[in-house]
Design a protein around this motif. Structure first.
Motif, PDB file in Angstrom:
ATOM      1  N   GLY A  77      33.994  -5.408 -16.681  1.00 22.05           N
ATOM      2  CA  GLY A  77      33.647  -7.041 -16.345  1.00 22.05           C
ATOM      3  C   GLY A  77      33.386  -7.075 -14.872  1.00 22.05           C
ATOM      4  N   GLN A  78      32.370  -6.342 -14.478  1.00 26.49           N
ATOM      5  CA  GLN A  78      32.103  -6.314 -13.135  1.00 26.49           C
ATOM      6  C   GLN A  78      31.053  -7.400 -12.552  1.00 26.49           C
ATOM      7  OE1 GLN A  78      31.973  -2.338 -12.020  1.00 26.49           O
ATOM      8  NE2 GLN A  78      33.936  -2.174 -11.602  1.00 26.49           N
ATOM      9  N   ASN A  79      31.378  -8.542 -12.098  1.00 25.07           N
ATOM     10  CA  ASN A  79      30.289  -9.497 -11.479  1.00 25.07           C
ATOM     11  C   ASN A  79      30.900  -9.596 -10.151  1.00 25.07           C
ATOM     12  OD1 ASN A  79      30.754 -10.262 -14.654  1.00 25.07           O
ATOM     13  ND2 ASN A  79      28.561 -10.197 -13.675  1.00 25.07           N
ATOM     14  N   PHE A  80      30.102  -8.994  -9.067  1.00 23.67           N
ATOM     15  CA  PHE A  80      30.871  -9.311  -7.785  1.00 23.67           C
ATOM     16  C   PHE A  80      30.453 -10.436  -6.971  1.00 23.67           C
ATOM     17  CE2 PHE A  80      30.264  -4.572  -8.714  1.00 23.67           C
ATOM     18  CZ  PHE A  80      31.778  -4.473  -8.691  1.00 23.67           C
TER      19      PHE A  80
ATOM     20  N   ILE B 151      44.067  -9.022  -8.301  1.00 21.34           N
ATOM     21  CA  ILE B 151      43.971  -8.151  -9.332  1.00 21.34           C
ATOM     22  C   ILE B 151      42.262  -7.948  -9.401  1.00 21.34           C
ATOM     23  CG2 ILE B 151      43.796  -7.940 -12.022  1.00 21.34           C
ATOM     24  CD1 ILE B 151      46.107  -9.934 -12.061  1.00 21.34           C
ATOM     25  N   GLY B 152      41.843  -6.924  -9.306  1.00 21.47           N
ATOM     26  CA  GLY B 152      40.358  -6.443  -9.665  1.00 21.47           C
ATOM     27  C   GLY B 152      39.545  -6.783  -8.107  1.00 21.47           C
ATOM     28  N   PRO B 153      39.876  -6.162  -7.097  1.00 21.46           N
ATOM     29  CA  PRO B 153      39.467  -6.380  -5.756  1.00 21.46           C
ATOM     30  C   PRO B 153      37.888  -5.800  -5.601  1.00 21.46           C
ATOM     31  CG  PRO B 153      40.661  -4.250  -5.550  1.00 21.46           C
ATOM     32  CD  PRO B 153      41.071  -4.977  -6.785  1.00 21.46           C
TER      33      PRO B 153
ATOM     34  N   GLU C  87      43.541  -2.111  -8.919  1.00 16.14           N
ATOM     35  CA  GLU C  87      42.068  -1.955  -9.551  1.00 16.14           C
ATOM     36  C   GLU C  87      41.925  -0.633 -10.482  1.00 16.14           C
ATOM     37  OE1 GLU C  87      38.851  -3.577  -8.654  1.00 16.14           O
ATOM     38  OE2 GLU C  87      38.635  -2.067 -10.264  1.00 16.14           O
ATOM     39  N   LEU C  88      41.222  -1.040 -11.549  1.00 13.75           N
ATOM     40  CA  LEU C  88      41.054  -0.162 -12.716  1.00 13.75           C
ATOM     41  C   LEU C  88      39.880   0.708 -12.552  1.00 13.75           C
ATOM     42  CD1 LEU C  88      42.105   0.802 -15.628  1.00 13.75           C
ATOM     43  CD2 LEU C  88      40.731  -0.930 -16.511  1.00 13.75           C
ATOM     44  N   ASP C  89      39.064   0.460 -11.962  1.00 16.07           N
ATOM     45  CA  ASP C  89      37.700   1.436 -11.870  1.00 16.07           C
ATOM     46  C   ASP C  89      37.963   2.325 -10.619  1.00 16.07           C
ATOM     47  OD1 ASP C  89      35.441   2.890 -11.460  1.00 16.07           O
ATOM     48  OD2 ASP C  89      34.162   0.716 -11.610  1.00 16.07           O
TER      49      ASP C  89
ATOM     50  N   ASP D   9      45.843  -0.426 -14.545  1.00 15.19           N
ATOM     51  CA  ASP D   9      45.197  -1.510 -15.436  1.00 15.19           C
ATOM     52  C   ASP D   9      46.272  -2.777 -15.264  1.00 15.19           C
ATOM     53  OD1 ASP D   9      44.818  -3.056 -17.593  1.00 15.19           O
ATOM     54  OD2 ASP D   9      44.510  -1.444 -18.980  1.00 15.19           O
ATOM     55  N   ALA D  10      45.712  -3.775 -14.791  1.00 13.42           N
ATOM     56  CA  ALA D  10      46.543  -4.839 -14.490  1.00 13.42           C
ATOM     57  C   ALA D  10      47.306  -5.328 -15.689  1.00 13.42           C
ATOM     58  CB  ALA D  10      45.820  -6.040 -14.034  1.00 13.42           C
ATOM     59  N   LEU D  11      46.755  -4.997 -16.909  1.00 13.42           N
ATOM     60  CA  LEU D  11      47.255  -5.415 -18.364  1.00 13.42           C
ATOM     61  C   LEU D  11      48.501  -4.665 -18.535  1.00 13.42           C
ATOM     62  CD1 LEU D  11      44.248  -5.496 -20.605  1.00 13.42           C
ATOM     63  CD2 LEU D  11      45.715  -7.360 -20.407  1.00 13.42           C
TER      64      LEU D  11
ATOM     65  N   GLY E  53      42.670 -13.560  -8.418  1.00 11.10           N
ATOM     66  CA  GLY E  53      41.770 -12.649  -8.804  1.00 11.10           C
ATOM     67  C   GLY E  53      40.417 -13.382  -9.352  1.00 11.10           C
ATOM     68  N   ASN E  54      39.366 -12.673  -9.158  1.00 11.73           N
ATOM     69  CA  ASN E  54      37.990 -12.871 -10.051  1.00 11.73           C
ATOM     70  C   ASN E  54      38.015 -12.069 -11.057  1.00 11.73           C
ATOM     71  OD1 ASN E  54      35.515 -13.272 -10.853  1.00 11.73           O
ATOM     72  ND2 ASN E  54      34.398 -12.280  -9.070  1.00 11.73           N
ATOM     73  N   LEU E  55      38.656 -12.439 -12.195  1.00 12.80           N
ATOM     74  CA  LEU E  55      39.179 -11.560 -13.487  1.00 12.80           C
ATOM     75  C   LEU E  55      38.037 -11.059 -14.344  1.00 12.80           C
ATOM     76  CD1 LEU E  55      42.444 -13.365 -14.864  1.00 12.80           C
ATOM     77  CD2 LEU E  55      41.984 -11.447 -12.929  1.00 12.80           C
ATOM     78  N   PRO E  56      37.980  -9.837 -14.617  1.00 10.86           N
ATOM     79  CA  PRO E  56      37.063  -9.557 -15.760  1.00 10.86           C
ATOM     80  C   PRO E  56      37.327 -10.514 -17.097  1.00 10.86           C
ATOM     81  CG  PRO E  56      38.954  -7.904 -15.338  1.00 10.86           C
ATOM     82  CD  PRO E  56      39.132  -9.062 -14.573  1.00 10.86           C
TER      83      PRO E  56
HETATM   84  C1  LIG Z   1      34.788  -9.894 -11.663  1.00  7.42           C
HETATM   85  S1  LIG Z   1      35.033  -8.368 -10.978  1.00  7.42           S
HETATM   86  C2  LIG Z   1      35.510  -8.834  -9.393  1.00  7.42           C
HETATM   87  C3  LIG Z   1      35.525  -8.007  -8.208  1.00  7.42           C
HETATM   88  C4  LIG Z   1      35.721  -8.784  -6.626  1.00  7.42           C
HETATM   89  N1  LIG Z   1      37.132  -9.092  -6.837  1.00  7.42           N
HETATM   90  C5  LIG Z   1      34.953  -9.772  -6.499  1.00  7.42           C
HETATM   91  O1  LIG Z   1      35.172 -10.952  -6.530  1.00  7.42           O
HETATM   92  O2  LIG Z   1      33.458  -9.471  -6.246  1.00  7.42           O
HETATM   93  C6  LIG Z   1      36.426  -7.699 -11.719  1.00  7.42           C
HETATM   94  C7  LIG Z   1      37.111  -6.401 -10.935  1.00  7.42           C
HETATM   95  O3  LIG Z   1      38.306  -6.059 -12.134  1.00  7.42           O
HETATM   96  C8  LIG Z   1      38.307  -4.894 -12.062  1.00  7.42           C
HETATM   97  N2  LIG Z   1      39.126  -4.640 -13.473  1.00  7.42           N
HETATM   98  C9  LIG Z   1      38.323  -4.504 -14.686  1.00  7.42           C
HETATM   99  N3  LIG Z   1      39.384  -4.503 -15.557  1.00  7.42           N
HETATM  100  C10 LIG Z   1      40.603  -4.419 -14.564  1.00  7.42           C
HETATM  101  C11 LIG Z   1      41.948  -4.025 -15.485  1.00  7.42           C
HETATM  102  N4  LIG Z   1      42.377  -3.890 -16.389  1.00  7.42           N
HETATM  103  N5  LIG Z   1      42.963  -3.838 -14.206  1.00  7.42           N
HETATM  104  C12 LIG Z   1      42.621  -4.144 -13.190  1.00  7.42           C
HETATM  105  N6  LIG Z   1      41.276  -4.351 -12.511  1.00  7.42           N
HETATM  106  C13 LIG Z   1      40.477  -4.278 -13.473  1.00  7.42           C
HETATM  107  C14 LIG Z   1      36.965  -4.376 -12.099  1.00  7.42           C
HETATM  108  O4  LIG Z   1      36.688  -3.073 -11.811  1.00  7.42           O
HETATM  109  C15 LIG Z   1      36.261  -5.153 -11.041  1.00  7.42           C
HETATM  110  O5  LIG Z   1      36.629  -4.745  -9.671  1.00  7.42           O
END
Ligand SMILES: C[S@@+](CC[C@H](N)C(=O)[O-])C[C@H]1O[C@@H](n2cnc3c(N)ncnc32)[C@H](O)[C@@H]1O
Length: 273
Positions: A15-18, A43-45, A66-68, A91-93, A111-114
């Protein structure tokens, strides 16, 4: 010649949209308003778009999940000079937020969540109870509308009841697709969830409440009488002051709890017979 770190390609499955828009980034950080000494968890930096200003505002203390794995080395390099920066790979889940809080002060989660996991992730965080002080999330705009909905409208549903049973929900502002790389297909929005210090309408049995809500919203066009047939009859609903011909999306959290608490007592009485 020094080798460059490989360019990271945004992964759909994570779900990566930076975030790229500095105006949006600073507006989010202002809404969170972190203060030194608080326990901030992101969550998800990703590539650190929010991480950097958050670290600055929080006096160099921030924990991230961070999962990735491919993003971890970049984060370590980018923030190597912040000893208060802690990375949890995983995994944050499945992350244990209660354990992270430990004996310390409750966590402020951001967090900017996936978008593909945002609903189960919020459900997971709502289970963490008093481990969390508040949450600020970027979500798909439709999900924020459902979280912050009021009874009676089309957006009021299971997610609204589940969130508002535990939290005060505020929809803060909309973020357009142009603020991200790659651009998502939908609008996004920022939401603030603040868990109630004391539940305004506590359920005697929360599992029963949530299964009742799931059933009540099973078929939105049907009346309560029909959707809750196997659970409670029309007379009992009337005795609780709830018209059985109402549709589920007109019920408040308090009314759902009223039915659930009646069933909890009725079930308990039956058990003692
Ligand atoms: C929408 S991106 C946001 C990245 C960054 N925070 C930004 O705003 O540019 C979502 C981030 O969550 C990470 N991610 C996806 N699934 C995850 C999970 N289950 N647990 C933790 N991080 C996760 C992705 O790898 C990605 O870095």
């Amino acid at each position: 010649m020094a080798s460059r770190p490989p360019v990271h390609r945004a992964r759909k499955r994570f779900g990566q949209n930076f975030l790229r828009d500095p105006g949006v980034i600073s507006r989010i950080v202002r809404a969170i308003a972190p203060r030194p000494g608080e326990r901030l968890v992101e969550i998800g930096p990703g590539q650190g778009a929010l991480t950097e200003p958050l670290l600055e505002a929080a006096d160099g203390h921030l924990e991230v999940i961070e999962l990735d794995r491919d993003l971890i080395p970049g984060l370590r390099v980018q923030f190597f000079n912040h000893p208060g920066f802690v990375i949890h790979e995983g995994d944050a889940l499945k992350f244990d937020f209660r354990a992270l809080r430990g004996e310390g002060q409750p966590l402020r989660v951001v967090g900017n969540l996936p978008y593909n996991i945002s609903t189960p992730l919020i459900a997971h965080l709502l289970q963490a109870g008093d481990a969390i002080a508040d949450m600020h999330f970027m979500l798909q705009k439709e999900v924020v509308e459902r979280l912050a909905a009021a009874p009676g409208g089309a957006d009021w549903g299971r997610l609204s009841v589940m969130a508002q049973y535990r939290c005060r929900v505020e929809s803060l502002f909309v973020v357009p697709p142009e603020a991200f790389v790659p651009r998502p297909k939908v609008d996004s929005a920022i939401v603030r969830l603040t868990p109630h210090a004391e539940l305004p309408h506590p359920a005697a049995d929360e599992a029963l409440l949530f299964s009742l809500v799931r059933e009540a919203f099973g078929q939105r066009r049907k009346t309560l009488r029909n959707n809750l047939k196997g659970r409670i009859d029309a007379e009992s609903l009337e005795a609780l002051g709830i018209d059985p011909s109402r549709r589920p999306q007109t019920l408040t959290v308090e009314e759902f709890v009223r039915i659930a608490n009646h069933l909890a007592v009725a079930g308990g009485e039956e058990g003692h017979r």
